[in-house]
Design a protein around this motif. Structure first.
Motif, PDB file in Angstrom:
ATOM      1  N   GLN A 204      66.463 -72.288 149.808  1.00  0.00           N
ATOM      2  CA  GLN A 204      65.525 -72.042 150.894  1.00  0.00           C
ATOM      3  C   GLN A 204      66.327 -71.607 152.109  1.00  0.00           C
ATOM      4  O   GLN A 204      67.383 -72.177 152.400  1.00  0.00           O
ATOM      5  CB  GLN A 204      64.683 -73.279 151.217  1.00  0.00           C
ATOM      6  CG  GLN A 204      63.458 -73.419 150.332  1.00  0.00           C
ATOM      7  CD  GLN A 204      62.472 -74.434 150.885  1.00  0.00           C
ATOM      8  OE1 GLN A 204      62.829 -75.285 151.710  1.00  0.00           O
ATOM      9  NE2 GLN A 204      61.238 -74.355 150.451  1.00  0.00           N
ATOM     10  N   HIS A 276      57.669 -66.703 153.281  1.00  0.00           N
ATOM     11  CA  HIS A 276      56.596 -67.639 153.643  1.00  0.00           C
ATOM     12  C   HIS A 276      56.319 -67.500 155.143  1.00  0.00           C
ATOM     13  O   HIS A 276      57.247 -67.501 155.950  1.00  0.00           O
ATOM     14  CB  HIS A 276      56.997 -69.075 153.320  1.00  0.00           C
ATOM     15  CG  HIS A 276      57.379 -69.279 151.890  1.00  0.00           C
ATOM     16  ND1 HIS A 276      56.463 -69.554 150.911  1.00  0.00           N
ATOM     17  CD2 HIS A 276      58.595 -69.206 151.273  1.00  0.00           C
ATOM     18  CE1 HIS A 276      57.080 -69.672 149.744  1.00  0.00           C
ATOM     19  NE2 HIS A 276      58.386 -69.455 149.942  1.00  0.00           N
ATOM     20  N   HIS A 285      59.993 -69.419 156.538  1.00  0.00           N
ATOM     21  CA  HIS A 285      61.188 -69.597 155.724  1.00  0.00           C
ATOM     22  C   HIS A 285      61.123 -68.657 154.525  1.00  0.00           C
ATOM     23  O   HIS A 285      60.113 -67.988 154.297  1.00  0.00           O
ATOM     24  CB  HIS A 285      61.337 -71.049 155.261  1.00  0.00           C
ATOM     25  CG  HIS A 285      60.221 -71.536 154.391  1.00  0.00           C
ATOM     26  ND1 HIS A 285      58.984 -71.915 154.881  1.00  0.00           N
ATOM     27  CD2 HIS A 285      60.149 -71.691 153.041  1.00  0.00           C
ATOM     28  CE1 HIS A 285      58.198 -72.285 153.897  1.00  0.00           C
ATOM     29  NE2 HIS A 285      58.877 -72.161 152.766  1.00  0.00           N
ATOM     30  N   TYR A 286      62.205 -68.617 153.766  1.00  0.00           N
ATOM     31  CA  TYR A 286      62.298 -67.814 152.548  1.00  0.00           C
ATOM     32  C   TYR A 286      62.633 -68.736 151.380  1.00  0.00           C
ATOM     33  O   TYR A 286      63.311 -69.758 151.547  1.00  0.00           O
ATOM     34  CB  TYR A 286      63.406 -66.759 152.647  1.00  0.00           C
ATOM     35  CG  TYR A 286      63.271 -65.768 153.774  1.00  0.00           C
ATOM     36  CD1 TYR A 286      62.725 -64.511 153.555  1.00  0.00           C
ATOM     37  CD2 TYR A 286      63.731 -66.079 155.053  1.00  0.00           C
ATOM     38  CE1 TYR A 286      62.632 -63.579 154.585  1.00  0.00           C
ATOM     39  CE2 TYR A 286      63.636 -65.165 156.096  1.00  0.00           C
ATOM     40  CZ  TYR A 286      63.092 -63.915 155.854  1.00  0.00           C
ATOM     41  OH  TYR A 286      62.998 -63.003 156.872  1.00  0.00           O
ATOM     42  N   SER A 287      62.168 -68.361 150.176  1.00  0.00           N
ATOM     43  CA  SER A 287      62.541 -69.083 148.948  1.00  0.00           C
ATOM     44  C   SER A 287      63.190 -68.100 147.986  1.00  0.00           C
ATOM     45  O   SER A 287      62.666 -67.002 147.761  1.00  0.00           O
ATOM     46  CB  SER A 287      61.310 -69.704 148.279  1.00  0.00           C
ATOM     47  OG  SER A 287      60.755 -70.695 149.106  1.00  0.00           O
TER      48      SER A 287
END
Length: 660
Positions: A204, A276, A285-287
């Motif tokens: 993340q 996201h 955030h990013y996953s």
């Protein structure tokens, strides 16, 4: 019990009063004592009544408050006798949570046990037994069937023991629905097992693309060392993952692809990067989810090498080769020869499984799907004949063979096999079947028609024998004439049979044909007949050009013209008109006459061998001429249409392809 005390006090007071009245001396004293005692007894009795009422009211209020408290928390209330009795109390909320009505299912411990999941039943029975014996508090989680009993839900049963106003032990408790909580715990455990999968790497990133979380796979794989930290592992110097992937994800909402990272070894990863956003559409955030595809790439390389080797070995083969990953709808692969058999090139062919399904003929689709499932589920080899849509937009026959196998660490199913073009063979089989059927019909008709002149010859041979015995020369001469006529007719029929057989057997000698020249030649060959019958033939100026066998087509046209003149009306001059219509890929050649016509019930039969609609005396002929026409047009891949009305005339239309 309190009421009995009051009655007893009154009786004692009455008895003392009686003694006082009947006693001698001191009667007033006894009366006074009796009255005092009576008043005290009544006062005590009233006090006991008040205490009992207040106790019961307090207990009832306590139970009501407990029920309300549990109900407010979302639960139901239950009560069970401390002895072995089966009687049980369920509150309205308890019934509601079980999904049943109070009048439909009376409360009892045995009925509750009947709804408890078999795996949870022993624990509940043991806890209730301890409550009845020892009086301690207990909490047990059980699955109880609700409603009709087909669906189980998780509940917590809290219980404790207490004594009522009579000193009797009771077991009371609450029922709370925890189904959602239990399912969430199960799902959480499942997700944690996925997150910590030994081949799954999860990151993340915050809005500034800095790592804020990674799962434990890195520690399991021993990737992070003194040399590489989490941040450095995905840094531009150690990975080909970076700003460009984030840019694509920001633009499209996600990015997917392969990249490599360096740890103790170079690790190839297949990844998905997701963006996201919060409720203000700002990036929160990013996953990044990655899978180690080291083993997958090894297996794919082996497969590709095997296919290349197979392709080299079979370069001279007319068969094509293919492979398919059933887990990935876009992973169909095939050799150039496979594409060539289907009429495509690699540039214009859609390799998706969805497109492959559309190529299968609808009548063959179920069989093809069944063969595919049998290969995947039971390991059966594929061997089927199926029609596929060729690039020319026509269905052609192919034989497809294949076998199922597993590949990669994920044991995914793949198929591989060959494809052969069997369309020419299928066409020959169909032609053979059609020829065999025609031969059977032809043999039946021929044997039937050839018997007629033989019967005539046999009959008049018998007559000849009798007439020779009588010495009647005239009758003998007449018998011989009939026998000769029958023999000639049989000879003609045999010659016509041979002619029809030759028309169907020989290959087409294809040349460029001017239809006007073809018609003019046929009319010239019939010049004597045309002049003798006084027929008039009109030919359109431009009939068109085709490719075909000019000799056979000329014979077919000649037979139609000959029939039209032969069956002219005795009431008018025979007039024949020949026209054509260009249909694009074929030409419709129409030959019309004003003859006697054909009854509708006979129109479907006139092109069969030896089918004559009139007596030999009226028109003669063997009935083979139009059968020859049908055979010639069939050999050219065309068709025949006939329109006729009695006493008005007939139009025969030959639809002939411009090219075979």
């Amino acid at each position: 019990m309190v009421t009995a005390g009051v009655v007893g006090a009154l009786l004692v007071a009455a008895e003392l009063e009686s003694v006082a009245l009947n006693g001698s001396g001191g009667g007033l004293l006894w009366q006074t004592v009796a009255i005092v005692i009576a008043v005290l007894s009544v006062a005590i009795a009233v006090y006991l009544l008040l205490v009992s009422h207040n106790t019961r009211q307090a207990l009832s209020e306590s139970e009501r408050r407990y029920d309300l408290a549990v109900s407010a928390y979302g639960g139901g209330v239950w009560e069970l006798e401390s002895n072995e009795a089966d009687d049980m109390y369920w509150s309205q909320r308890f019934y509601h949570m079980l999904g049943v009505a109070p009048d439909a299912e009376p409360a009892s411990f045995s009925r509750l046990l009947a709804r408890v999941h078999p795996e949870d039943k022993p624990g509940l029975v043991e806890n209730v037994a301890q409550l009845r014996a020892n009086g301690h508090a207990a909490e047990v989680r059980v699955r109880i069937a609700v409603g009709s009993g087909s669906d189980y839900r998780w509940f917590t049963m809290n219980a404790t023991s207490q004594r009522d106003q009579h000193g009797k032990m009771r077991v009371v408790g609450s029922l709370l629905d925890i189904d959602r909580e239990m399912r969430l715990q199960t799902e959480r455990a499942r997700l944690l097992s996925i997150i910590d999968h030994p081949l799954l790497y999860i990151f993340q990133f915050d809005a500034e693309q800095k790592i804020i979380y990674s799962n434990r796979t890195f520690e399991h794989q021993g990737i992070f060392t003194d040399t590489y930290s989490k941040e450095e592992w995905l840094s531009p110097g150690s990975s080909d993952f970076g700003a460009s992937q984030f840019a694509i994800a920001l633009r499209d909402g996600s990015w997917s692809g392969d990249f490599k990272v360096n740890g103790k070894r170079e690790i190839p990863l297949r990844a998905v990067l997701m963006v996201h956003r919060d409720n203000k559409d700002a990036v929160s955030h990013y996953s990044l989810v990655c899978r180690d595809i080291t083993e997958t790439l090894v297996q794919e390389a082996k497969l590709e090498d095997a296919l290349n080797q197979l392709s080299r070995v079979t370069e001279g083969s007319s068969d094509g080769f293919w492979s398919m990953n059933l887990a990935d709808e876009s992973s169909f692969q095939c050799s150039e020869q496979t594409l060539a058999l289907l009429g495509y090139t690699s540039e214009d062919f859609d390799f998706s499984c969805e497109h492959l399904e559309k190529l299968v003929h609808i009548e063959d689709y179920d069989a093809a799907r069944a063969a595919l499932l049998a290969a995947v589920e039971r390991g059966q080899d594929i061997d089927l004949e199926v029609r596929l849509l060729h690039a020319s937009n026509e269905f052609r026959w192919y034989r497809i063979r294949g076998r199922s196998y597993t590949v990669g660490v994920d044991n995914r199913h793949e198929l591989a096999g060959s494809i052969s073009d069997i369309n020419p063979l299928k066409r020959l089989q169909e032609e053979l079947q059609r020829s065999n059927l025609e031969l059977e019909q032809f043999a039946f008709q021929a044997s039937h028609d050839l018997k007629e002149p033989l019967r005539t010859m046999r009959t008049f041979a018998e007559h000849l024998q009798s007439d020779l015995a009588t010495g009647d020369d005239e009758l003998v001469k007449e018998d011989l004439n009939f026998i000769e006529s029958a023999g000639e007719r049989m000879s003609v029929m045999i010659d016509d049979l041979l002619r029809l057989a030759r028309v169907g057997a020989a290959e087409i000698d294809e040349t460029e044909i001017d239809l006007n020249e073809l018609i003019n030649d046929a009319v010239a060959r019939l010049k004597t007949l045309v002049e003798d019958e006084g027929a008039r033939v009109t030919v359109a100026d431009t009939l068109g050009r085709i490719k075909g066998d000019s000799t056979r087509l000329g014979l077919a046209v000649q037979n139609i013209l000959q029939n039209a003149i032969k069956f002219k009306s005795p009431e008018r001059q025979a007039q024949l008109t020949i026209t054509s219509t260009d249909l694009g890929d074929s030409i419709a050649l129409g030959i019309s006459d004003n003859g006697i016509g054909i009854a509708e019930k006979h129109q479907a039969e006139v092109f069969k061998p030896f089918k004559t609609l009139h007596s030999q005396e009226s028109y003669g002929g063997s009935g083979i001429g139009l059968a020859v026409v049908a055979k010639v047009i069939e050999k050219h891949g065309g068709s025949i249409e006939l329109v006729s009305q009695l006493n008005e005339g007939t139009t025969v239309t030959l639809v002939i392809p411009k090219e075979r």
